[in-house]
Write a protein that holds these residues in place. Structure first.
Motif, PDB file in Angstrom:
ATOM      1  N   GLN A 194      45.350  31.769  32.188  1.00 21.09           N
ATOM      2  CA  GLN A 194      46.153  32.765  32.890  1.00 21.09           C
ATOM      3  C   GLN A 194      45.397  33.527  33.980  1.00 21.09           C
ATOM      4  O   GLN A 194      46.022  34.115  34.861  1.00 21.09           O
ATOM      5  CB  GLN A 194      46.716  33.773  31.875  1.00 21.09           C
ATOM      6  CG  GLN A 194      47.698  33.169  30.884  1.00 21.09           C
ATOM      7  CD  GLN A 194      48.963  32.692  31.565  1.00 21.09           C
ATOM      8  OE1 GLN A 194      49.550  33.388  32.383  1.00 21.09           O
ATOM      9  NE2 GLN A 194      49.395  31.476  31.226  1.00 21.09           N
ATOM     10  N   HIS A 195      44.063  33.541  33.927  1.00 25.37           N
ATOM     11  CA  HIS A 195      43.339  34.401  34.870  1.00 25.37           C
ATOM     12  C   HIS A 195      43.155  33.772  36.253  1.00 25.37           C
ATOM     13  O   HIS A 195      42.626  34.429  37.157  1.00 25.37           O
ATOM     14  CB  HIS A 195      41.962  34.780  34.300  1.00 25.37           C
ATOM     15  CG  HIS A 195      41.011  33.617  34.141  1.00 25.37           C
ATOM     16  ND1 HIS A 195      40.966  32.854  32.998  1.00 25.37           N
ATOM     17  CD2 HIS A 195      40.081  33.098  34.982  1.00 25.37           C
ATOM     18  CE1 HIS A 195      40.036  31.923  33.136  1.00 25.37           C
ATOM     19  NE2 HIS A 195      39.487  32.048  34.324  1.00 25.37           N
ATOM     20  N   TYR A 196      43.571  32.521  36.437  1.00 26.78           N
ATOM     21  CA  TYR A 196      43.418  31.899  37.746  1.00 26.78           C
ATOM     22  C   TYR A 196      44.525  32.356  38.696  1.00 26.78           C
ATOM     23  O   TYR A 196      45.645  32.667  38.283  1.00 26.78           O
ATOM     24  CB  TYR A 196      43.411  30.382  37.621  1.00 26.78           C
ATOM     25  CG  TYR A 196      42.090  29.850  37.113  1.00 26.78           C
ATOM     26  CD1 TYR A 196      40.997  29.731  37.972  1.00 26.78           C
ATOM     27  CD2 TYR A 196      41.923  29.502  35.776  1.00 26.78           C
ATOM     28  CE1 TYR A 196      39.773  29.258  37.516  1.00 26.78           C
ATOM     29  CE2 TYR A 196      40.701  29.033  35.304  1.00 26.78           C
ATOM     30  CZ  TYR A 196      39.629  28.915  36.181  1.00 26.78           C
ATOM     31  OH  TYR A 196      38.416  28.463  35.724  1.00 26.78           O
ATOM     32  N   GLU A 197      44.195  32.392  39.981  1.00 27.39           N
ATOM     33  CA  GLU A 197      45.092  32.962  40.991  1.00 27.39           C
ATOM     34  C   GLU A 197      46.440  32.249  41.047  1.00 27.39           C
ATOM     35  O   GLU A 197      47.484  32.894  41.177  1.00 27.39           O
ATOM     36  CB  GLU A 197      44.424  32.922  42.368  1.00 27.39           C
ATOM     37  CG  GLU A 197      45.275  33.547  43.467  1.00 27.39           C
ATOM     38  CD  GLU A 197      44.544  33.680  44.781  1.00 27.39           C
ATOM     39  OE1 GLU A 197      45.225  33.838  45.814  1.00 27.39           O
ATOM     40  OE2 GLU A 197      43.288  33.635  44.787  1.00 27.39           O
ATOM     41  N   SER A 198      46.436  30.924  40.951  1.00 31.88           N
ATOM     42  CA  SER A 198      47.702  30.188  41.032  1.00 31.88           C
ATOM     43  C   SER A 198      48.631  30.548  39.881  1.00 31.88           C
ATOM     44  O   SER A 198      49.856  30.612  40.058  1.00 31.88           O
ATOM     45  CB  SER A 198      47.428  28.685  41.032  1.00 31.88           C
ATOM     46  OG  SER A 198      46.737  28.294  39.857  1.00 31.88           O
ATOM     47  N   ILE A 199      48.074  30.800  38.717  1.00 33.26           N
ATOM     48  CA  ILE A 199      48.894  31.166  37.554  1.00 33.26           C
ATOM     49  C   ILE A 199      49.398  32.603  37.691  1.00 33.26           C
ATOM     50  O   ILE A 199      50.540  32.909  37.337  1.00 33.26           O
ATOM     51  CB  ILE A 199      48.100  30.990  36.256  1.00 33.26           C
ATOM     52  CG1 ILE A 199      47.548  29.557  36.161  1.00 33.26           C
ATOM     53  CG2 ILE A 199      48.970  31.287  35.045  1.00 33.26           C
ATOM     54  CD1 ILE A 199      48.611  28.478  36.271  1.00 33.26           C
ATOM     55  N   LYS A 200      48.561  33.486  38.247  1.00 29.04           N
ATOM     56  CA  LYS A 200      49.019  34.862  38.497  1.00 29.04           C
ATOM     57  C   LYS A 200      50.184  34.849  39.487  1.00 29.04           C
ATOM     58  O   LYS A 200      51.170  35.581  39.302  1.00 29.04           O
ATOM     59  CB  LYS A 200      47.864  35.704  39.052  1.00 29.04           C
ATOM     60  CG  LYS A 200      46.767  36.004  38.040  1.00 29.04           C
ATOM     61  CD  LYS A 200      45.665  36.850  38.672  1.00 29.04           C
ATOM     62  CE  LYS A 200      44.571  37.180  37.667  1.00 29.04           C
ATOM     63  NZ  LYS A 200      43.484  37.988  38.276  1.00 29.04           N
ATOM     64  N   ALA A 201      50.075  34.029  40.519  1.00 24.43           N
ATOM     65  CA  ALA A 201      51.163  33.927  41.500  1.00 24.43           C
ATOM     66  C   ALA A 201      52.430  33.402  40.842  1.00 24.43           C
ATOM     67  O   ALA A 201      53.537  33.905  41.096  1.00 24.43           O
ATOM     68  CB  ALA A 201      50.743  33.011  42.654  1.00 24.43           C
ATOM     69  N   SER A 202      52.282  32.404  39.996  1.00 24.88           N
ATOM     70  CA  SER A 202      53.436  31.827  39.309  1.00 24.88           C
ATOM     71  C   SER A 202      54.112  32.848  38.404  1.00 24.88           C
ATOM     72  O   SER A 202      55.348  32.942  38.363  1.00 24.88           O
ATOM     73  CB  SER A 202      52.994  30.601  38.499  1.00 24.88           C
ATOM     74  OG  SER A 202      54.072  30.058  37.782  1.00 24.88           O
ATOM     75  N   ASN A 203      53.318  33.624  37.678  1.00 22.98           N
ATOM     76  CA  ASN A 203      53.875  34.636  36.774  1.00 22.98           C
ATOM     77  C   ASN A 203      54.598  35.737  37.550  1.00 22.98           C
ATOM     78  O   ASN A 203      55.670  36.210  37.134  1.00 22.98           O
ATOM     79  CB  ASN A 203      52.769  35.241  35.908  1.00 22.98           C
ATOM     80  CG  ASN A 203      52.204  34.242  34.913  1.00 22.98           C
ATOM     81  OD1 ASN A 203      52.870  33.263  34.569  1.00 22.98           O
ATOM     82  ND2 ASN A 203      50.993  34.486  34.441  1.00 22.98           N
ATOM     83  N   LEU A 204      54.020  36.144  38.685  1.00 20.31           N
ATOM     84  CA  LEU A 204      54.671  37.158  39.515  1.00 20.31           C
ATOM     85  C   LEU A 204      55.995  36.646  40.069  1.00 20.31           C
ATOM     86  O   LEU A 204      56.998  37.371  40.108  1.00 20.31           O
ATOM     87  CB  LEU A 204      53.744  37.567  40.668  1.00 20.31           C
ATOM     88  CG  LEU A 204      52.631  38.563  40.339  1.00 20.31           C
ATOM     89  CD1 LEU A 204      51.653  38.666  41.504  1.00 20.31           C
ATOM     90  CD2 LEU A 204      53.214  39.939  40.021  1.00 20.31           C
TER      91      LEU A 204
END
Length: 714
Positions: free
Chosen positions: A46-56
């Motif tokens: 979860q801490h990778y940028e692409s996953i943060k973008a996806s969650n947002l």
């Protein structure tokens, strides 16, 4: 323990066979099946940028559809699309009867030259791209498009998330069938030639199939309990690993059984004695492989965290089968195992072959160590010289054949002057740090900065704002295919830094999408190399130390497998980057080579060293013991290495570049492990080091094992 297992196999073989058959039926009937995924974001923490973008995006824009498919229209005669053609294309797209996976149909977008036009089709949030209904909708869409364009001058092709997933899945199924067939035929032919026996060739196939069914069920149970996710290539690799090591362990046992029979032991004594003699080598080799695979659970990528335990479970099942089912079946078959051969229990009368090789090595260990070690070092150097190893993260083209429709559609887009990135625009999420709404006046400058980034084709003119105004979504179209190395380089080196720097004060920008996922894959792999490699090496060294009862031997054994790894990767660089002209090797190749070559290469080193120790215990000096070890263990390692290399080489028939590269690399590594490391380098070094190789345990002290075996049988 091995004596007890051998005694059970010698006295109660039918109990063992019945237990395996019952277990197989129960597992096949009730165990869940392992499901695979091609959604690469499933594998990242979860801490990778692409996953943060996806969650947002999921929380702020629940109505935003991902591009599930892209329809590519072009004229069959190669001329530009007319206005009437574009209208017709739009009517065809709007007239499609789509299933629940698809939520929206976009507008027709033509290239500047009008050679091609595309229509993006939205995908629902709950679509995995792996269920059969998802694949059915891909085939249905393609069928509808074929029917709709029939009799017109238009051609319609599909690419994008779902079509690519479907094509990858079909490529995987085709690869699995081709690879399994080639593997089985290879094993049957080689064993038939070596033993001149029908049953000796068929037996390992049947036993591996039993182990495969049980292992597949156990893996499914583990996946359900621990929520493991698998890549679509796992089943192919799993089958090759099981058939390869299963046949290896069968050979380890059968060669020792035949040797005891040739020495005059009766059938049941040989059944028991072969377990006792070969059991430690098989168990130690299997343990090293299991541990090596389990170290993948330390990976930050779910892809490897799932693959490692799955392969470890499979090897564990095969290991138990090798120590129980194999001797039980050998006992039951009796002389029929070697039918129709009539001289299987007669030792060769001449000293040619491995006897001569062993004698030469015993007399000149320095020459053998220098030549074999020098070859490994030279090949290893190609990792670093002349550009060296270059990783590529283009998984889409690696996991599918180049002639599938999604690949052809992407090529049509690029040839027609339309950015391949249009199939799946890269989302950039701008979110407020303080919780206050974003100032829309800042959006224009932010968009202008993004549009100037090299490798960016265009930025959507309108930002999509969340209902609370705290988050905004910008869609960026890259010039290159989203999964290509060029696109990955754009996002990593240019787009992300530009987006981060240009984010208005009080806000943070996250670059996501498929390309962002691959960028994060690269970072995750660099982290994994620094963790998995040393941990696997340390644990395998501990296993070697315990098995060989030595603090010295594990060091030069790991040196040999490390050189084997380097030589294997270096040879892949030579073949695929230098000769074939590929830009690079798929990023996961080094870690897979490392685990397969280190683990399986250790198998052969263990077999050779345990045999060398056995010869030393009979009172032979180090050089003479090395010569005898090569003479007796050499044929087993040669045959096992040839078959294992052949099974991995069958991956090259899988129809995609990833399996081609993996198949060649691991097959070459196994050849190096069997015919260079274990056959020459390891015994030569042991002969040179002498008794000190077994310090401090003195495991080579004289010990009459044959008398013990006869006494136990009586």
């Amino acid at each position: 323990m091995f004596r007890a297992l051998g005694r059970t196999a010698a006295r109660r073989p039918w109990y063992i066979i019945a237990a395996w058959l019952v277990l197989t039926v129960l597992v096949v009937a009730f165990a869940p099946k392992l499901k695979s995924t091609t959604d690469q974001s499933d594998f990242l923490p979860q801490h990778y940028e692409s996953i943060k973008a996806s969650n947002l995006m999921s929380s702020a824009f629940p109505q935003q559809d991902d591009s599930g498919a892209t329809i590519v229209f072009s004229r069959t005669d190669g001329s530009p699309l007319s206005t009437a053609d574009l209208t017709k294309a739009g009517d065809i797209a709007k007239g499609l009867k789509l299933g629940s996976d698809y939520t929206s149909v976009g507008e027709v977008t033509a290239s500047d030259s009008r050679q091609v036009a595309i229509v993006n089709v939205g995908m629902a949030d709950n679509v995995t791209g792996q269920d059969q209904k998802d694949f059915d909708q891909v085939t249905d869409m393609r069928h509808q498009l074929t029917q709709a364009t029939h009799g017109t001058d238009l051609e319609a092709q599909t690419t994008g998330t779902l079509p690519q997933s479907y094509d990858q899945s079909q490529s995987g199924k085709n690869a699995e069938a081709i690879v399994m067939l080639a593997t089985i035929v290879l094993i049957l032919v080689l064993l038939g030639i070596i033993f001149r026996s029908v049953m000796a060739a068929l037996s390992p196939i049947l036993m591996v199939i039993v182990a495969f069914l049980v292992a597949d069920g156990f893996i499914g149970i583990a996946a359900k309990v621990f929520d493991l996710k698998a890549d679509s290539s796992l089943n192919v690799i799993l089958g090759v690993v099981l058939f390869g090591i299963g046949t290896d362990y069968f050979l380890f046992y059968l060669f020792r059984f035949r040797e005891l029979r040739r020495k005059g032991a009766d059938h049941k004594t040989a059944v028991m004695g072969a377990v006792e003699r070969a059991g430690e080598a098989i168990a130690s080799a299997g343990g090293a492989v299991i541990v090596a695979f389990l170290t993948l659970s330390l990976s930050s990528l779910g892809l490897f965290r799932s693959m490692g335990p799955a392969l470890a479970i499979a090897v564990a099942v095969m290991l138990v089968a090798a120590l129980t089912l194999v001797p039980a079946v050998v006992n039951v078959l009796g002389r029929a195992l070697f039918w129709p051969s009539k001289k299987w229990d007669q030792a060769p009368k001449d000293s040619r072959g491995f006897g001569a090789i062993g004698s030469a090595l015993g007399k000149h260990p320095t020459r053998f160590a220098a030549v074999s070690g020098g070859l490994l070092v030279i090949l290893t150097l190609f990792i670093f010289v002349g550009g060296g190893y270059n990783p590529t993260f283009d998984l889409s083209s690696s996991n599918s054949a180049s002639n599938v429709e999604s690949a052809q559609a992407t090529q049509t887009m690029e040839d027609g002057g339309l950015s391949a990135g249009a199939t799946q625009p890269t989302p950039i999420v701008l979110t407020s740090d303080s919780g206050t709404p974003l100032d829309k006046a800042d959006f224009t400058d932010f968009q202008a900065t993004l549009s100037k980034v090299p490798g960016v084709a265009q930025v959507s003119p309108q930002a999509i704002g969340s209902s609370d105004g705290k988050t905004a979504l910008f869609m960026v179209t890259l010039k290159n295919d989203p999964s290509s190395d060029a696109a990955i380089s754009t996002v990593k080196d240019d787009l992300r830094p530009a987006a981060h720097d240009a984010a208005p004060k009080g806000s943070t920008a996250y670059v996501g999408g498929l390309t962002g996922v691959y960028v994060d894959f690269q970072a995750a792999m660099n982290r994994d190399y620094s963790v998995v490699f040393p941990v696997a090496a340390i644990i395998i060294m501990i296993i070697l130390g315990l098995v060989l009862r030595s603090l010295v031997a594990p060091w030069y054994l790991m040196l040999s497998v490390a050189l084997g790894f380097g030589a294997t990767l270096g040879s892949a660089v030579i073949v695929f980057q230098r000769i074939k002209g590929d830009e690079g090797l798929v990023f996961m190749l080094p870690i897979l080579i490392y685990l397969f070559v280190v683990a399986l290469g250790t198998d052969y080193n263990i077999l050779m060293l345990t045999r060398l120790r056995e010869e030393a215990r009979e009172g032979r000096e180090p050089r003479e013991a090395a010569a005898e070890a090569v003479k007796h263990a050499g044929p087993t390692i040669a045959v096992a290495g040839l078959i294992l290399a052949g099974t991995f080489a069958s991956l090259m028939l899988g129809g995609n570049s990833f399996l081609l590269t993996l198949g060649f690399s691991v097959a070459f590594g196994i050849v190096m492990a069997a015919f260079v490391m274990a056959m020459f380098f390891t015994p030569a070094l042991t002969a040179l080091i002498g008794h000190a190789a077994w310090w401090p345990g003195h495991a080579d002290a004289k010990h009459d094992e044959d008398k013990e075996l006869v006494g136990a049988a009586e």
